[in-house]
Design an enzyme around this catalytic site. Structure first.
Site, PDB file in Angstrom:
ATOM      1  N   LYS A 176     -14.424  82.305 -23.652  1.00 64.27           N
ATOM      2  CA  LYS A 176     -14.325  83.460 -24.544  1.00 64.27           C
ATOM      3  C   LYS A 176     -13.254  83.187 -25.597  1.00 64.27           C
ATOM      4  CE  LYS A 176     -13.760  88.535 -24.149  1.00 64.27           C
ATOM      5  NZ  LYS A 176     -13.430  89.627 -23.203  1.00 64.27           N
ATOM      6  N   SER A 188     -16.707  93.363 -23.494  1.00 60.80           N
ATOM      7  CA  SER A 188     -16.503  92.547 -24.666  1.00 60.80           C
ATOM      8  C   SER A 188     -16.860  91.059 -24.494  1.00 60.80           C
ATOM      9  CB  SER A 188     -15.045  92.648 -25.102  1.00 60.80           C
ATOM     10  OG  SER A 188     -14.195  92.102 -24.107  1.00 60.80           O
ATOM     11  N   SER A 193     -15.035  94.319 -19.138  1.00 58.21           N
ATOM     12  CA  SER A 193     -15.514  93.356 -20.122  1.00 58.21           C
ATOM     13  C   SER A 193     -16.122  92.070 -19.563  1.00 58.21           C
ATOM     14  CB  SER A 193     -14.378  92.988 -21.082  1.00 58.21           C
ATOM     15  OG  SER A 193     -14.229  94.005 -22.050  1.00 58.21           O
TER      16      SER A 193
END
Lengths: 496, 484
Positions: free
Chosen positions: B78, B153, B177
């Site tokens: 990420k 996210s 997330s």
């Protein structure tokens, strides 16, 4: 109307840790801009602070030295504001639950002492420095960012600028004693802000206060507060009102100037720092720090009086700095008579050091030199005046040696310069040793008596003051080297 | 063999046996990325050259007889975890040009074990969002239905795993997330106990809630990665000194007699009917494996979203203060310092980030602190106590991961509150600091994955893995692949 002044001080002291508060960067002063930085103290994305335990220990040590309550559970908080020298956009500080609360220091106050209470002592990180260059440019140096800073907050117990200065001096002495801060106000490792207000004598509630900043010497603390108090009193006397604001001391103009008003004051939005666990201080840790703490001045001063029989004035001066006290004790331990050592230190030694602004730990004349010198005076080898010139000579030579040691790689220097200078060598070199050989002195005296029969007659007739004349002549004849005690003895015997 | 479809355990076994080389595997992944990335948009940065170099290095290590579960395994990270020398943007303009000179602890661990970085995945800017629509660098689409969001996210990481654009990925979870996108994308997402994994190098959103965790194709892979990334880190004082068990050792253990708590507050109106059905069936499945369902209550659940959005935004308002245009990243020159600050932040941050900075700044302001921040901290304690009390009688807690399957792109962007509610079932776990996993537990009639959330006690990831693995191995959901 008579006014009374109310002052509270906030003292900021940079701690003498080798590394910063949350990273491994050096805390050394004076390096090139941004050379002592890393992603952590620059506040790069994703980095985290890790507490320097030494910094916590130094605050606790200070707390113990000034009789604070040491918190068993303490927390760090973020103080949020934007400024280029604050790379994270917040300062890690303490808000609720500081490391130390309460406590006091005693300051001298018109012949007696006065207790100044402390509100709290907490730990925070220092900010960097903005440097404003020409051509509409500003620069940021982050070397100082993250250096551990201790804030000592006093109660509003201070009533005069003089007391404020004494308070600062006392704090400085204590911090230097316990070796947590070098106390250098010029370099900014010790700084102070003051909250100042005035009120009519007898009124209980405080007047509106102003916060004073930028007082970076003891003198400025006194001057700035003095100016500010007069300004406030005049303002009130003229029917005006004090505005709550932050003011800066302008040393050049000798006035205080408004920096920002209460309306412009920051809302720091304090909240507990989520990146650091609360600090739990165990009683055993406090005990350990207590045991390690150095003797404080007041205790040392009392000991100097009782152990060495020094007058209070001497003890006060000799304990004002830990290094001075150490120098003294070293000399005494080498066999120096305490009062004699004290006299020389407070006289010639301090004069020489102060002239060149040299700290005593770098003094080129060592305690052993002084003790040797004192012995030569005692056994009559040299007199006091001669000793003084030897003293100065050793000091000078010592400085040459120190300089040479600093430049050891210079081959041109003579090798003798590296060896320690010895008192006895200087005495011999200068030909200063007193003549204590009675026969030599006797010969000189006989000569004088022969050449001055008139004076001998008058002396014998009762003109006693002529003794001085004979002594003077004897000294002159021996170029001042004759042991005056022997000269006197021989003259009395002969003129008897 | 379609190499891109392999799991970590399959791929590392094949590498160890010499059946495939790390370079072959990396090439296969980049072929796959070439083929599908345009449709998905999982990556912000693809690091092919760097990856091939790493794969060669891993190949050398294999030839030298070295063994390791991660040697030569292509993984996506990420884009809010710092990677030395590789752009780390947080999907924000303000860090659009930021190249960290340091490595996050988690990726350092992966590096040392020879992983191959395929690239940095998309996210909601600064991890603020539930759909990966708040990215300065484009939307990520759900591989099961590209008209739908992948969740957020960590939507880029979850979509990359689901679309086989990497073997596994790393995400971060502040309020769901990792788990919510795992649920939306039909993969396995693990949020460890707060303090289990170092946060050093993870760009902070809300420091007291953020945790890094794996997003994988199987529970086994999740446990393998947890073995590697867990542990106390001297650079993160909030990382716990707890002992690290071998998380793979519990896989395959029986769950007979295991008490699974079913909190009534998590099966309420607003939960999609099909989602509710699949989760209830999953509970029955666990029961058939010997687990014992226990009805429980987590009474303060209703306050979780409000509590979370006060605390997370408060911390965020402070964490994001460092992006001021002075030291690194984007700068918009203004006429003076204040103007530069304001222009930089106005142009550098997206709307959702600004909204949260404003909310958090407000909550911490003098005069409001007690009513908002302080109160929220008190409620957080109550929520934590709810879980602690429940765990006195049960071993794990089972709930849906998200109230709905993946929603349509644009469906909730106009209504932040609706968006916030999509984390309603995951947020409490972050507030309480517990570990939790999301695993696939069925598909809707529209062929969208549904996720099952399994929550454990503090530092009891083992019970979570044991339960998840038992369920996974008795079903086929994890074997389904989206048609791309």
């Amino acid at each position: 109307m008579q006014y009374e002044t109310v002052i509270g001080l906030e003292v900021h002291a940079q701690l003498l840790t080798g590394t910063k508060m949350f990273c491994g960067c050096s805390t050394r002063f004076g390096s090139g801009p941004n050379t002592q930085t890393c992603p952590i103290c620059i506040g790069m994305p994703g980095v985290l602070p890790v507490m320097n335990k030494k910094a916590v220990e130094y605050v606790i040590r200070t707390g113990i030295a000034v009789d604070c309550r040491i918190s068993s559970y303490s927390r760090f908080a973020r103080k949020n504001y934007f400024y280029p020298d604050l790379p994270k956009g917040y300062q890690i500080s303490q808000y609720e639950l500081p490391l130390c609360e309460g406590g006091f220091v005693e300051i001298p106050d018109s012949g007696s002492t006065k207790k100044i209470g402390l509100t709290r002592i907490h730990l925070e990180e220092d900010a960097g420095k903005n440097i404003h260059g020409g051509a509409n440019l500003s620069f940021v140096d982050l070397n100082r960012t993250g250096v551990p800073l201790m804030e000592i907050v006093s109660e509003p117990d201070i009533r005069t600028p003089k007391q404020a200065m004494e308070f600062m001096k006392k704090i400085r002495t204590i911090l230097r004693y316990i070796n947590v801060c070098d106390g250098n106000m010029e370099q900014g490792s010790l700084r102070c802000d003051a909250n100042v207000s005035v009120r009519p004598v007898g009124q209980r509630e405080f007047g509106t206060k102003t916060e004073m900043k930028n007082m970076n010497s003891f003198k400025f603390v006194e001057k700035a507060l003095d100016y500010e108090i007069k300004r406030q009193i005049k303002m009130l006397a003229d029917g005006g009102k004090i505005v709550q604001e932050t003011r800066l001391w302008n040393a050049e103009r000798g006035i205080t100037e408004s920096m920002r008003s209460k309306e412009e004051a920051h809302d720091y939005r304090y909240f507990p720092e989520p990146d650091l666990a609360p600090v739990e201080v165990e009683a055993s840790w406090i005990e350990k720090i207590k045991a390690d703490i150095n003797e404080l001045q007041d205790v040392k001063k009392a000991r100097f009086i009782s152990q060495f029989g020094l007058p209070e004035h001497d003890a006060e001066l000799l304990t004002s700095e830990r290094s001075v006290a150490e120098w003294f004790e070293q000399a005494v331990s080498l066999g120096g008579n305490p009062k004699n050592v004290s006299n020389w230190m407070m006289g010639d030694l301090m004069r020489l050091l102060n002239e060149e602004n040299i700290p005593i730990q770098n003094c080129p004349l060592k305690p052993a030199h002084l003790v040797d010198l004192l012995k030569l005076i005692e056994d009559g080898t040299i007199n006091r005046n001669q000793a003084k010139s030897v003293f100065v000579e050793i000091y000078k030579r010592g400085k040459v040696i120190q300089a040479a040691k600093g430049k050891m790689n210079l081959p041109a220097l003579k090798i003798e310069v590296y060896s320690e200078v010895k008192v006895i060598d200087i005495v011999k070199e200068k030909g200063l040793a007193q003549i204590s050989d009675e026969s030599e002195i006797e010969a000189a005296i006989n000569d004088i008596l022969e050449k001055n029969p008139g004076e001998v007659e008058r002396f014998k007739a009762g003109e006693a003051k002529l003794m001085g004349f004979f002594v003077g002549q004897a000294m002159k004849a021996t170029k001042g080297k004759a042991n005056p005690k022997i000269v006197n003895e021989l003259l009395r015997k002969k003129l008897g | 063999m379609a190499l891109h479809k392999l799991t970590i355990s399959e791929a590392s076994a094949a590498i160890e046996k010499g059946e495939i080389s790390p370079v072959e595997l990396a090439n296969a992944l980049f072929d796959r990325i070439d083929a599908v990335e345009k449709k998905i948009g999982a990556y912000v940065t693809i690091t092919m050259e760097h990856a091939i170099g790493q794969a060669k290095e891993a190949g050398n290590r294999v030839r030298n007889g070295e063994k390791g579960k991660l040697l030569g395994i292509p993984m996506a990270i990420k884009d809010n975890m710092c990677t030395e020398g590789i752009k780390t943007t947080c999907s924000s303009n303000i860090l659009g040009n930021f190249i960290p000179p340091y490595e996050s602890t988690v990726t350092q661990e992966l590096k040392e074990r020879g992983y191959v970085l395929t690239g940095k995945t998309n996210l909601d800017e600064f991890a603020m969002g539930s759909s990966t629509e708040n990215s300065a660098f484009g939307y990520t689409k759900n591989p099961w239905d590209t008209a739908r969001v992948p969740g957020g996210s960590s939507g880029g990481s979850a979509a990359a795993v689901a679309a086989d654009e990497c073997i596994a990925a790393i995400g971060s979870d502040t309020g769901g997330s990792i788990r919510q996108p795992a649920s939306f994308c039909g993969v396995v997402g693990m949020k460890p106990t707060y303090g289990r994994v170092s946060r050093y190098g993870l760009v902070a959103f809300a420091s007291s809630l953020d945790q890094i965790g794996p997003i994988t194709k199987t529970v086994e892979d999740s446990a393998i990665l947890m073995n590697i990334i867990s542990g106390n880190d001297p650079y993160d004082s909030t990382s716990a000194p707890a002992a690290i068990p071998d998380f793979t050792s519990v896989l395959g253990k029986e769950i007979k007699g295991l008490k699974i708590g079913i909190p009534k507050e998590y099966f309420i109106e607003g939960i999609d009917a099909e989602v509710g059905e699949h989760v209830k069936n999953a509970v029955k499945q666990l029961e058939s494996l010997g687990a014992v369902p226990v009805d429980i209550s987590l009474p303060h659940t209703g306050y979780a979203v409000a509590t979370y959005y006060i605390l997370a935004t408060s911390e965020a308002s402070s964490n994001l203060a460092r992006y001021d245009g002075v030291k690194y990243g984007f700068r918009a020159e203004g006429k003076d310092l204040l103007d530069t600050y304001m222009k930089t932040r106005a142009k550098g941050f997206g709307d959702e980030v600004k909204r949260r900075i404003i909310l958090g700044t407000y909550a911490l302001s003098s005069g409001y602190y007690d009513a908002y921040y302080k109160k929220a901290q008190q409620v957080r304690t109550l929520i934590k106590q709810d879980f602690e009390k429940a765990f006195e009688t049960v071993d794990v807690i089972v709930t849906p991961t998200a109230p709905t399957p993946a929603f349509r792109a644009g469906e909730k962007t106009a209504d932040p509150l609706q968006m916030y509610l999509s984390d309603i079932l995951t947020i409490s776990v972050n507030l309480a600091g517990m570990p939790a996993i999301s695993i696939p537990c069925g598909f809707t009639s529209g062929s969208l994955p549904v996720g099952l959330q399994i929550v454990g006690k503090h530092f009891d990831e083992e019970a979570v893995f044991k339960t998840a693995y038992a369920y996974e191995q008795s079903t086929d959901w994890h074997k389904r692949k989206p048609k791309l």
